[in-house]
Scaffold this motif. Structure first.
Motif, PDB file in Angstrom:
ATOM      1  N   SER A 154      -5.572  -1.771  -1.938  1.00 44.87           N
ATOM      2  CA  SER A 154      -4.865  -2.630  -0.994  1.00 44.87           C
ATOM      3  C   SER A 154      -4.604  -1.866   0.291  1.00 44.87           C
ATOM      4  CB  SER A 154      -3.549  -3.123  -1.598  1.00 44.87           C
ATOM      5  OG  SER A 154      -2.716  -2.021  -1.902  1.00 44.87           O
ATOM      6  N   ALA A 155      -4.374  -2.606   1.365  1.00 45.25           N
ATOM      7  CA  ALA A 155      -4.077  -2.013   2.663  1.00 45.25           C
ATOM      8  C   ALA A 155      -2.855  -2.694   3.254  1.00 45.25           C
ATOM      9  CB  ALA A 155      -5.274  -2.149   3.603  1.00 45.25           C
ATOM     10  N   SER A 156      -2.142  -1.982   4.108  1.00 39.67           N
ATOM     11  CA  SER A 156      -0.944  -2.560   4.717  1.00 39.67           C
ATOM     12  C   SER A 156      -0.820  -2.130   6.163  1.00 39.67           C
ATOM     13  CB  SER A 156       0.308  -2.147   3.937  1.00 39.67           C
ATOM     14  OG  SER A 156       0.566  -0.770   4.112  1.00 39.67           O
ATOM     15  N   SER A 199       1.077  -6.676   3.628  1.00 40.45           N
ATOM     16  CA  SER A 199       0.119  -5.963   2.788  1.00 40.45           C
ATOM     17  C   SER A 199      -0.880  -6.948   2.208  1.00 40.45           C
ATOM     18  CB  SER A 199       0.844  -5.226   1.669  1.00 40.45           C
ATOM     19  OG  SER A 199      -0.060  -4.447   0.920  1.00 40.45           O
ATOM     20  N   ASN A 228      -0.003   6.841   3.667  1.00 40.04           N
ATOM     21  CA  ASN A 228       0.335   6.157   4.909  1.00 40.04           C
ATOM     22  C   ASN A 228       0.557   7.174   6.013  1.00 40.04           C
ATOM     23  OD1 ASN A 228       2.875   7.074   3.973  1.00 40.04           O
ATOM     24  ND2 ASN A 228       3.906   5.473   5.144  1.00 40.04           N
ATOM     25  N   PRO A 248       0.258   2.194   9.305  1.00 44.14           N
ATOM     26  CA  PRO A 248      -0.846   1.742   8.452  1.00 44.14           C
ATOM     27  C   PRO A 248      -0.858   2.503   7.130  1.00 44.14           C
ATOM     28  CG  PRO A 248      -1.663   3.296  10.067  1.00 44.14           C
ATOM     29  CD  PRO A 248      -0.186   3.130  10.353  1.00 44.14           C
ATOM     30  N   ASN A 294      -1.223   6.623  -3.089  1.00 42.82           N
ATOM     31  CA  ASN A 294      -0.988   5.917  -1.837  1.00 42.82           C
ATOM     32  C   ASN A 294      -0.927   6.894  -0.682  1.00 42.82           C
ATOM     33  OD1 ASN A 294       2.068   6.528  -1.283  1.00 42.82           O
ATOM     34  ND2 ASN A 294       1.990   5.873  -3.423  1.00 42.82           N
ATOM     35  N   ILE A 352      -2.849   2.701   2.860  1.00 44.50           N
ATOM     36  CA  ILE A 352      -3.801   2.266   1.849  1.00 44.50           C
ATOM     37  C   ILE A 352      -3.355   2.784   0.493  1.00 44.50           C
ATOM     38  CG2 ILE A 352      -5.331   4.278   2.113  1.00 44.50           C
ATOM     39  CD1 ILE A 352      -7.696   2.254   1.762  1.00 44.50           C
ATOM     40  N   ALA A 380       0.804  -1.213   0.000  1.00 43.09           N
ATOM     41  CA  ALA A 380       0.000   0.000   0.000  1.00 43.09           C
ATOM     42  C   ALA A 380       0.834   1.258   0.000  1.00 43.09           C
ATOM     43  CB  ALA A 380      -0.921   0.008   1.216  1.00 43.09           C
TER      44      ALA A 380
END
Length: 382
Positions: free
Chosen positions: A273-275, A265, A320, A306, A318, A308, A16
């Motif tokens: 996507s998320a991480s 992730s 974070n 975190p 992106n 996305i 992410a």
């Protein structure tokens, strides 16, 4: 049939934060200035075929105001309105070019706008602010994926080398109040933490990796180390005017800096996507190359990170937000020198942020049609 680059893109979008220059920036801290890898640390670099071009911009913001000595917070600073407050905005404009399917080069042109509010720099009786803005230190570098992406779609590791140029102003000045003759205002260099540049040629080593764990889930990691061989840059801090014991902190140092991160992730859909990961950012007490005289605020931050990301075709967004878990301002070389000479324990302080905001946007311009992949691996990222 889907192409190799599309498949790899779906795989790499699981990360992410995408390791854009902003996402490997150091966490918000007065001790830790804005910096990122010279090569860019973007896992999307392995998607660049020969002649492909990726351009983008990354924005970073933090507010540092919580003071620490060692790992102990001085909460009374905020309660008594004596804290130093830094607002830092940075924009990294980058361009990455695929020399081959595994070899790539990148250049980053950073710009900054900083504001610093304090009491102690303005005679201690009233709060005033100083500002800086402009071009920071340009970085350029080269990276190489150790494994052939077409043969190793589930895992890879890249290494890179880069050069930092002293293009940023490291003698930015502003007006300081109540510090001149008879308490008059006086133009002085702004604090080291908001100088756009550090005044030294530097070089970096960096790495990044990814490893598929199961369908839709990947592990990732990466980091860089900035070597700054120059010991001091000749710019006066005026700290010796605050106290005679700070004579050894009268000139700014040019410190090393490093950052590492790792996490997991997960793909929420074909485009989102998320991480969740952890990162550690630091200015060390001593450099690996060169001397250690001059004023620096060593510090390190351990953060929960975190994030996305959104990807559609060649377009990527992106976001974070690293959240500080542990902050540490260790004893510096000059602190130790003062402690030895005076016989009194000394550990300077530094102001840290609670969180950091990183936002990135990029677009890839493919030179030609991408390569078809072997049917045995084409569904790897489905």
């Amino acid at each position: 049939m889907k192409t190799l680059h599309v498949k790899l893109f779906l795989g790499c979008i699981l990360f992410a934060l995408s390791f854009k220059p902003s996402t490997l920036n150091a966490q918000g801290c007065v001790a830790i200035r804005h910096f990122s890898s010279c090569v860019g640390n973007s896992l999307e670099n392995n998607l660049l075929g020969k002649g492909d071009l990726q351009v983008g911009m990354n924005y970073r913001y933090f507010k540092s105001f919580r003071h620490f000595r060692g790992t102990e917070e001085e909460a009374d600073r905020v309660a008594n309105n004596t804290e130093v407050i830094n607002h830092s905005h940075a924009w990294d404009f980058f361009l990455t070019y695929g020399i081959s399917d595994r070899l790539y080069t990148s250049i980053t042109i950073p710009t900054v706008i900083n504001a610093r509010s304090s009491l102690y720099e303005h005679g201690r009786n009233e709060r005033n602010s100083t500002f800086s803005r402009g071009l920071a230190d340009i970085r350029a570098g080269i990276g190489y994926w150790l494994l052939d992406p077409s043969l190793s779609p589930n895992r890879n590791i890249a290494v890179g080398l880069g050069l930092k140029l002293p293009t940023g102003n490291y003698n930015a000045t502003d007006v300081f109040y109540n510090v001149g003759p008879e308490g008059s205002p006086e133009a002085r260099p702004v604090d080291q933490s908001i100088q756009p540049g550090d005044g030294g040629f530097g070089f970096t080593v960096d790495f990044q990796f990814y490893q598929k764990i199961t369908t839709g889930l990947f592990a990732y990691g990466g980091g860089f180390y900035l070597f700054n061989p120059r010991e001091t840059n000749g710019i006066r801090t005026f700290r010796e005017t605050l106290s005679p014991i700070l004579e050894n902190e009268a000139i700014m140092a040019v410190p090393d800096q490093y950052s590492v991160r790792t996490g997991l992730s997960y793909s929420l859909s074909d485009v989102i996507s998320a991480s969740m990961g952890a990162r550690f950012d630091a200015v060390p007490v001593k450099d690996l190359i060169g001397g250690n005289e001059g004023f620096r605020r060593p510090g390190n931050v351990l953060s929960l990170e975190p994030g996305i990301a959104y990807m559609h075709q060649n377009f990527t967004l992106n976001l974070n937000v690293p959240l500080a878990l542990r902050r540490d301002r260790p004893q510096s070389v000059t602190d130790r020198q003062t402690e030895i000479s005076t016989g009194t324990p000394r550990n300077g302080d530094a102001a840290f942020a609670d969180y950091l905001i990183n936002f990135g946007i990029s677009y890839r311009f493919p030179k030609s049609r991408t390569l078809e992949i072997d049917p045995s691996i084409r569904n790897t990222f489905n």
